[in-house]
Design an enzyme around this catalytic site. Structure first.
Site, PDB file in Angstrom:
ATOM      1  N   ARG A 106       0.870  -1.186   0.000  1.00  0.00           N
ATOM      2  CA  ARG A 106       0.000   0.000   0.000  1.00  0.00           C
ATOM      3  C   ARG A 106       0.895   1.220   0.000  1.00  0.00           C
ATOM      4  O   ARG A 106       1.699   1.412   0.922  1.00  0.00           O
ATOM      5  CB  ARG A 106      -0.905   0.014   1.241  1.00  0.00           C
ATOM      6  CG  ARG A 106      -1.537   1.371   1.481  1.00  0.00           C
ATOM      7  CD  ARG A 106      -2.609   1.380   2.530  1.00  0.00           C
ATOM      8  NE  ARG A 106      -3.794   0.692   2.057  1.00  0.00           N
ATOM      9  CZ  ARG A 106      -4.994   0.795   2.636  1.00  0.00           C
ATOM     10  NH1 ARG A 106      -5.159   1.546   3.709  1.00  0.00           N
ATOM     11  NH2 ARG A 106      -6.026   0.137   2.156  1.00  0.00           N
ATOM     12  N   HIS A 133      -7.601   0.682  -6.165  1.00  0.00           N
ATOM     13  CA  HIS A 133      -7.778  -0.139  -4.952  1.00  0.00           C
ATOM     14  C   HIS A 133      -8.507  -1.432  -5.359  1.00  0.00           C
ATOM     15  O   HIS A 133      -9.661  -1.662  -4.997  1.00  0.00           O
ATOM     16  CB  HIS A 133      -8.576   0.656  -3.917  1.00  0.00           C
ATOM     17  CG  HIS A 133      -8.494   0.131  -2.520  1.00  0.00           C
ATOM     18  ND1 HIS A 133      -7.759  -0.992  -2.182  1.00  0.00           N
ATOM     19  CD2 HIS A 133      -9.059   0.560  -1.356  1.00  0.00           C
ATOM     20  CE1 HIS A 133      -7.874  -1.200  -0.872  1.00  0.00           C
ATOM     21  NE2 HIS A 133      -8.665  -0.280  -0.360  1.00  0.00           N
ATOM     22  N   GLN A 136     -10.179  -3.975  -2.772  1.00  0.00           N
ATOM     23  CA  GLN A 136     -11.435  -3.448  -2.253  1.00  0.00           C
ATOM     24  C   GLN A 136     -12.588  -3.786  -3.190  1.00  0.00           C
ATOM     25  O   GLN A 136     -13.638  -4.288  -2.775  1.00  0.00           O
ATOM     26  CB  GLN A 136     -11.323  -1.914  -2.104  1.00  0.00           C
ATOM     27  CG  GLN A 136     -12.595  -1.247  -1.633  1.00  0.00           C
ATOM     28  CD  GLN A 136     -12.947  -1.647  -0.220  1.00  0.00           C
ATOM     29  OE1 GLN A 136     -12.129  -1.553   0.677  1.00  0.00           O
ATOM     30  NE2 GLN A 136     -14.172  -2.113   0.003  1.00  0.00           N
ATOM     31  N   ASP A 228     -17.254   7.200  -0.765  1.00  0.00           N
ATOM     32  CA  ASP A 228     -15.978   7.074  -0.062  1.00  0.00           C
ATOM     33  C   ASP A 228     -15.635   8.455   0.500  1.00  0.00           C
ATOM     34  O   ASP A 228     -16.262   9.460   0.138  1.00  0.00           O
ATOM     35  CB  ASP A 228     -14.896   6.573  -1.050  1.00  0.00           C
ATOM     36  CG  ASP A 228     -13.530   6.333  -0.385  1.00  0.00           C
ATOM     37  OD1 ASP A 228     -13.470   6.252   0.855  1.00  0.00           O
ATOM     38  OD2 ASP A 228     -12.522   6.257  -1.123  1.00  0.00           O
ATOM     39  N   CYS A 268     -16.225   1.783   1.317  1.00  0.00           N
ATOM     40  CA  CYS A 268     -15.037   0.975   1.581  1.00  0.00           C
ATOM     41  C   CYS A 268     -14.550   1.102   3.019  1.00  0.00           C
ATOM     42  O   CYS A 268     -13.852   0.224   3.503  1.00  0.00           O
ATOM     43  CB  CYS A 268     -13.922   1.357   0.610  1.00  0.00           C
ATOM     44  SG  CYS A 268     -13.420   3.078   0.763  1.00  0.00           S
ATOM     45  N   ARG A 296     -13.395  -8.416   2.506  1.00  0.00           N
ATOM     46  CA  ARG A 296     -11.993  -8.164   2.186  1.00  0.00           C
ATOM     47  C   ARG A 296     -11.167  -9.411   2.510  1.00  0.00           C
ATOM     48  O   ARG A 296     -10.270  -9.807   1.758  1.00  0.00           O
ATOM     49  CB  ARG A 296     -11.452  -6.968   2.997  1.00  0.00           C
ATOM     50  CG  ARG A 296     -12.082  -5.629   2.678  1.00  0.00           C
ATOM     51  CD  ARG A 296     -11.724  -5.155   1.278  1.00  0.00           C
ATOM     52  NE  ARG A 296     -10.288  -5.047   1.087  1.00  0.00           N
ATOM     53  CZ  ARG A 296      -9.528  -4.040   1.508  1.00  0.00           C
ATOM     54  NH1 ARG A 296     -10.070  -3.012   2.129  1.00  0.00           N
ATOM     55  NH2 ARG A 296      -8.223  -4.024   1.282  1.00  0.00           N
TER      56      ARG A 296
END
Ligand code: CP
Ligand code: NVA
Length: 311
Positions: A106, A133, A136, A228, A268, A296
């Site tokens: 990340r 992402h 996700q 988000d 998310c 996830r």
């Protein structure tokens, strides 16, 4: 079965069939975990987890996930490893390749992940960059399919900032036949290259893809509403400006009245209440955000098995 690329950096690395295969595997791993059936498919393998940004879900789900598969996860903060003190990506990549069986990373620049993947022989998994992402969105697709029993032909509205999550949703929806409408302020659109890439994919898979600055227009009759944070990691200096610009994009009761009757809400996480979403929506009966967070674990275990499994 098609030969998979070594890495999982974007959902565009995978065909629609491979994405569905990953979702099927994620569902199977979820059911096995619930039933208490062990699935130590990566016995003895090690996953390095490089983080130069904060994380709750990604860190914990990867670490628990690799353990459930019989392997071990190593948390590697860039404030601790030499990468943070100027060791190069090629040197880090080749060194870690001698110890580990896979790397999850990340970080900020997507190009850094591409470079890491190029220099190491082991699989690299994108755990979020400023651009994308994908883990996700794989979990999001699993959550949507669990709810509706299908993906093809559903309609999703993404309302808010055209960020990494929006970019990956565009690709993920286009690949799986979900119609996606993205509503953002004009200056905060999704990445233009990703949008064009997704447009091409959507045309092949029979899904519709649209950008609008009108949140109300995007919400009309949709099955899934997604938002988000308005301030992604690394954008903290823009907070005051963003709070003003994004106000008309808050997912609240008023906007919700436009969605379809059985619509679900996804985010998310982490969420900022009374900013991108009102308390009554995220805590309401339409919210699936914690199922989404749980997925996830299952979706990423599927990714690890598919990339690191030697079977
Ligand atoms: N959604 C997500 O990636 O959460 P974390 O930042 O907590 O990992
Ligand atoms: N867009 C957010 C997602 C966090 C999981 C960020 O990049 O900070």
């Amino acid at each position: 079965m098609e030969q998979l690329p070594k890495d999982f950096l974007t959902l565009n690395d995978w065909s629609p069939e491979t994405i569905i295969r990953a979702l099927d595997l994620a569902d199977r791993l979820k059911a096995e975990l619930r039933a208490g059936t062990p699935h130590r498919l990566l016995e003895g393998q090690s996953l390095g987890m490089i983080f130069s940004k904060s994380s709750t879900r990604t860190r914990v789900s990867f670490e628990v996930g690799i353990a459930q598969l019989g392997g071990q996860g190593l948390y590697l903060s860039t404030s601790d490893i030499q990468l943070g003190r100027g060791e190069t990506i090629p040197d880090t990549a080749r060194t870690l390749g001698r110890f580990l069986d896979g790397i999850m990373i990340r970080t900020y620049a997507h190009q850094d992940v591409v470079e890491l993947a190029r220099w190491t022989p082991i699989p690299v998994i994108n755990g979020l960059t400023d651009l994308l992402h994908p883990c996700q969105v794989l979990a999001d697709l699993q959550t949507i399919r669990e709810e509706f029993g299908r993906l093809q032909g559903l309609k999703l509205a993404y309302v808010g900032d055209g960020n990494n999550v929006a970019n990956s949703l565009l690709i993920g929806c286009a690949k799986t036949g979900v119609d996606i409408r993205v509503a953002t302020p004009s200056d905060y659109r999704p990445d233009p290259l990703i949008f064009e890439q997704a447009r091409g994919i959507a045309a092949k898979n029979g899904s519709e893809l649209l950008w609008t600055s009108d949140a109300r227009a995007a919400m009309e009759g949709v099955d899934v509403v997604y938002t988000d944070t308005w301030v992604s990691m690394g954008q903290e200096a823009e907070r005051a400006e963003r709070m003003k610009v994004f106000l008309p994009y808050q997912v609240n009761r008023e906007l919700w009245t436009l969605a379809g009757p059985d619509a679900i809400f996804l985010h998310c996480l982490p969420a900022y209440r009374e900013m991108e979403v009102s308390e009554e929506i995220i805590e309401g009966p339409m919210s699936r955000v914690f199922d989404e967070a749980e997925n996830r674990l299952h979706a990423q275990k599927a990714v690890m098995v598919m990339l690191m499994g030697r079977a």
